[in-house]
Design an enzyme around this catalytic site. Structure first.
Site, PDB file in Angstrom:
ATOM      1  N   ASP A   1       6.812   4.779  15.967  1.00  0.00           N
ATOM      2  CA  ASP A   1       6.416   4.021  14.773  1.00  0.00           C
ATOM      3  C   ASP A   1       4.901   4.028  14.642  1.00  0.00           C
ATOM      4  O   ASP A   1       4.193   3.951  15.653  1.00  0.00           O
ATOM      5  CB  ASP A   1       6.934   2.575  14.863  1.00  0.00           C
ATOM      6  CG  ASP A   1       7.060   1.900  13.515  1.00  0.00           C
ATOM      7  OD1 ASP A   1       6.023   1.677  12.862  1.00  0.00           O
ATOM      8  OD2 ASP A   1       8.191   1.586  13.113  1.00  0.00           O
TER       9      ASP A   1
ATOM     10  N   SER B   1       2.697   0.807  10.256  1.00  0.00           N
ATOM     11  CA  SER B   1       2.193   0.520   8.911  1.00  0.00           C
ATOM     12  C   SER B   1       2.961  -0.650   8.299  1.00  0.00           C
ATOM     13  O   SER B   1       2.378  -1.490   7.603  1.00  0.00           O
ATOM     14  CB  SER B   1       2.315   1.759   8.021  1.00  0.00           C
ATOM     15  OG  SER B   1       3.660   2.192   7.938  1.00  0.00           O
TER      16      SER B   1
ATOM     17  N   TYR C   1      11.635   7.694  -5.246  1.00  0.00           N
ATOM     18  CA  TYR C   1      12.218   7.403  -3.939  1.00  0.00           C
ATOM     19  C   TYR C   1      13.567   8.112  -3.792  1.00  0.00           C
ATOM     20  O   TYR C   1      13.821   8.818  -2.811  1.00  0.00           O
ATOM     21  CB  TYR C   1      12.383   5.895  -3.780  1.00  0.00           C
ATOM     22  CG  TYR C   1      13.171   5.477  -2.557  1.00  0.00           C
ATOM     23  CD1 TYR C   1      12.621   5.563  -1.291  1.00  0.00           C
ATOM     24  CD2 TYR C   1      14.468   4.980  -2.686  1.00  0.00           C
ATOM     25  CE1 TYR C   1      13.340   5.180  -0.167  1.00  0.00           C
ATOM     26  CE2 TYR C   1      15.193   4.595  -1.576  1.00  0.00           C
ATOM     27  CZ  TYR C   1      14.623   4.693  -0.318  1.00  0.00           C
ATOM     28  OH  TYR C   1      15.339   4.307   0.792  1.00  0.00           O
TER      29      TYR C   1
ATOM     30  N   ILE D   1      15.443  -2.017  10.035  1.00  0.00           N
ATOM     31  CA  ILE D   1      16.682  -1.415  10.528  1.00  0.00           C
ATOM     32  C   ILE D   1      16.442  -0.744  11.875  1.00  0.00           C
ATOM     33  O   ILE D   1      17.260  -0.841  12.796  1.00  0.00           O
ATOM     34  CB  ILE D   1      17.242  -0.403   9.515  1.00  0.00           C
ATOM     35  CG1 ILE D   1      17.497  -1.080   8.162  1.00  0.00           C
ATOM     36  CG2 ILE D   1      18.545   0.210  10.038  1.00  0.00           C
ATOM     37  CD1 ILE D   1      17.942  -0.123   7.068  1.00  0.00           C
TER      38      ILE D   1
ATOM     39  N   PHE E   1      14.752   6.737  10.584  1.00  0.00           N
ATOM     40  CA  PHE E   1      14.671   5.599   9.664  1.00  0.00           C
ATOM     41  C   PHE E   1      13.306   5.465   9.000  1.00  0.00           C
ATOM     42  O   PHE E   1      13.169   4.752   8.008  1.00  0.00           O
ATOM     43  CB  PHE E   1      14.975   4.285  10.405  1.00  0.00           C
ATOM     44  CG  PHE E   1      16.389   4.153  10.878  1.00  0.00           C
ATOM     45  CD1 PHE E   1      17.447   4.210   9.997  1.00  0.00           C
ATOM     46  CD2 PHE E   1      16.676   3.967  12.225  1.00  0.00           C
ATOM     47  CE1 PHE E   1      18.762   4.086  10.432  1.00  0.00           C
ATOM     48  CE2 PHE E   1      17.982   3.841  12.680  1.00  0.00           C
ATOM     49  CZ  PHE E   1      19.028   3.904  11.777  1.00  0.00           C
ATOM     50  N   ALA E   2      12.268   6.092   9.565  1.00  0.00           N
ATOM     51  CA  ALA E   2      10.923   5.954   9.007  1.00  0.00           C
ATOM     52  C   ALA E   2      10.886   6.527   7.593  1.00  0.00           C
ATOM     53  O   ALA E   2      11.368   7.631   7.342  1.00  0.00           O
ATOM     54  CB  ALA E   2       9.918   6.675   9.895  1.00  0.00           C
TER      55      ALA E   2
END
Length: 318
Positions: free
Chosen positions: A31, A34, A145, A12, A76-77
């Protein structure tokens, strides 16, 4: 505007980077690679308005330094490995909740007050109200999560109240489309390439899920940011439909020109925390004038087409 995008090389995130540049704005992608891919930023890297910083959201000093001069943060990470959450519970806490705290603190240090956050429909657990609206009562959390993302939402709300932030919380269904490298379409495609005659499905295949095409998702995000006026803005993002896992598996196989036998692990869910029914009420975002251009089947097929044309993603995800 100058945007800061955590997870900017991910599925995304990289699509968001391209969208921001297409709007004529500047963007810093952050980023640790990973799971993100440099290949997803090839187009962006040709643009003088793009900056890439390789760093981890748990590195507080680097994060705050990289964020200097930005006006808006897209966060978003995250660790998105829902299925294996019970095998590494610390990962959800660190990479989702604690990392979000560090992002919020980096914003405070740099006097940035606006953030768009990728939450999840999983925060509703096994909802009692379906389709599930934003104001639905929260049940007991069913995945680490979802619990970690809900904790993030709590932090965002507290920072909005305490420090005057404006926050946009997006509770996504599963997102599909180009640069997708994690989830059921990826897994089913890979399995069918390895064994075209048979596909083993976790659960009974009757789990009902909702999905959203990534470009429709980004359209919705900007619609909310441009129109929502509250201090804390929470929006479900999804389509007004769902499908069975069996349906999606059939569409994938048909697109690949295959007729495999489906076998099942059994039970009404694939793993701990796998909600057998995800269907969000998106009336709130639709009231702003947004609606998806593509349905679930379209999103699945677009994802298969991407995987067929980019099979290198399977090599790098081993």
């Amino acid at each position: 505007m100058k945007y800061f995008v955590t997870g900017g090389a991910g599925f995304i995130g990289s699509n968001m980077v391209d969208r921001i540049l297409a709007r004529g704005d500047e963007v810093v992608a952050y980023d640790n690679f990973s799971t993100g891919r440099r290949e997803f930023l090839e187009q962006a890297s040709q643009n003088s308005s793009f900056t890439l910083v390789e760093g981890d959201t748990l590195d507080r000093e680097k994060l705050a330094y990289a964020m200097q001069g930005c006006d808006f943060v897209f966060h978003f990470a995250a660790n998105a490995d829902v299925r294996m959450g019970c095998e590494h519970p610390k990962k959800d806490l660190e990479q989702n909740t604690i990392a979000t705290f560090y992002v919020l603190e980096a914003m405070r240090k740099n006097k940035i007050s606006r953030i768009g956050f990728s939450s999840t429909g999983s925060v509703y657990g096994e909802a009692e109200v379906v389709p599930t609206p934003e104001q639905a009562p929260f049940p007991v959390q069913t995945s680490l999560y979802g619990a970690s993302k809900l904790a993030c939402e709590g932090l965002l709300g507290a920072y909005a109240e305490g420090f005057g932030y404006t926050v946009y919380i997006f509770r996504f269904v599963s997102i599909l489309g180009e640069r997708y490298t994690h989830g059921h379409v990826f897994d089913f495609y890979k399995k069918l390439k390895e064994n075209p005659k048979s596909l083993h499905i976790l659960g009974n295949g009757k789990q009902r899920k909702s999905y959203l095409y990534v470009q429709d998702c980004l359209d919705a995000v900007f619609t909310v940011i441009e129109q929502a006026k509250e201090k804390v803005n929470i929006y479900n993002l999804g389509t007004d439909e769902y499908c069975e896992v069996n349906d999606s598996a059939s569409w994938i196989a048909q697109r690949m020109g295959l007729e495999p036998e489906f076998t099942y692990a059994g039970g009404d869910r694939g793993w701990v925390g796998d909600n057998p029914l995800i269907y969000l009420d998106t009336g709130k975002v639709r009231s702003l004038g947004w609606k998806p251009k593509y349905g679930i089947r379209d999103g699945v097929l677009k994802t298969v087409d991407f995987l067929e044309n980019n099979e290198w993603v399977f090599e790098v995800r081993r």
